[in-house]
Design an enzyme around this catalytic site. Structure first.
Site: not given
Length: 193
Positions: A83, A174, A176
């Site tokens: 990002c 994202h 994660e």
């Protein structure tokens, strides 16, 4: 092997926890990076999402910007940007407040998918991985992919790219936040090269 996570803002802890969960399988350890000295003992660096202008100012103020760029260009450091991290790695950030490192031949359009309230999860197909539930939060768009490998697209726009020569990768989403470690595992495999 030590993988640094730039410790400014954004999803630092989520990346840290993802790398920590892979410690036994790949013999990797996460390290939070706050200073130039922290770069000395890492093999890879994750620049997480957050606010690119804040990240950029921190990198400049703490003399990390040029050091990261130099290490990456010398193939001494693999780098993954997610990002806002993708914005930092680009050659054109689309914002005169942030000068991209130029580590990836891409042009970025910030907040292309809308504001925070417009965040969404969308399944994307990733070359070599298959389906992945990607989390887009105020996501940038890769407008002009240059000399890069495109590993995934959404609506005919690249969302996951790697450099053709350096171990540099950028995602506009994202990974994660998904609980799915495959992208972090892919990054680890790039470091081992």
């Amino acid at each position: 092997m030590n993988i640094g996570i730039l410790n400014i803002q954004g999803d630092v802890q989520e990346h840290f926890d993802m790398i920590k969960s892979l410690k036994r399988k790949y013999n990797v350890s996460p390290v939070k990076v706050n200073s130039v000295n922290d770069l000395e003992n890492i093999d890879g660096l994750i620049i997480p999402g957050g606010e690119s202008t804040v990240i950029y100012k921190f990198l400049i103020k703490n003399n990390l910007y040029d050091k990261i760029k130099s290490m990456a260009l010398n193939n001494d450091l693999a780098v993954m940007g997610t990002c806002a991290g993708a914005i930092i790695l680009s050659k054109d950030t689309g914002d005169d407040r942030v000068t991209g490192m130029g580590l990836l031949d891409i042009t970025i359009k910030r907040n292309a998918y809308g504001r925070q309230v417009d965040s969404f999860i969308k399944e994307v197909q990733i070359n070599g991985m298959g389906a992945f539930n990607a989390v887009f939060i105020r996501a940038p768009e890769i407008e002009v992919p240059g000399n890069v490998n495109i590993l995934s697209e959404l609506n005919n726009k690249a969302v996951f790219v790697t450099d053709k020569n350096l171990d540099i990768m950028a995602l506009t989403f994202h990974p994660e936040l998904t609980g799915d470690p495959r992208i972090h595992e892919y990054f680890i495999s790039k470091i081992k090269k």
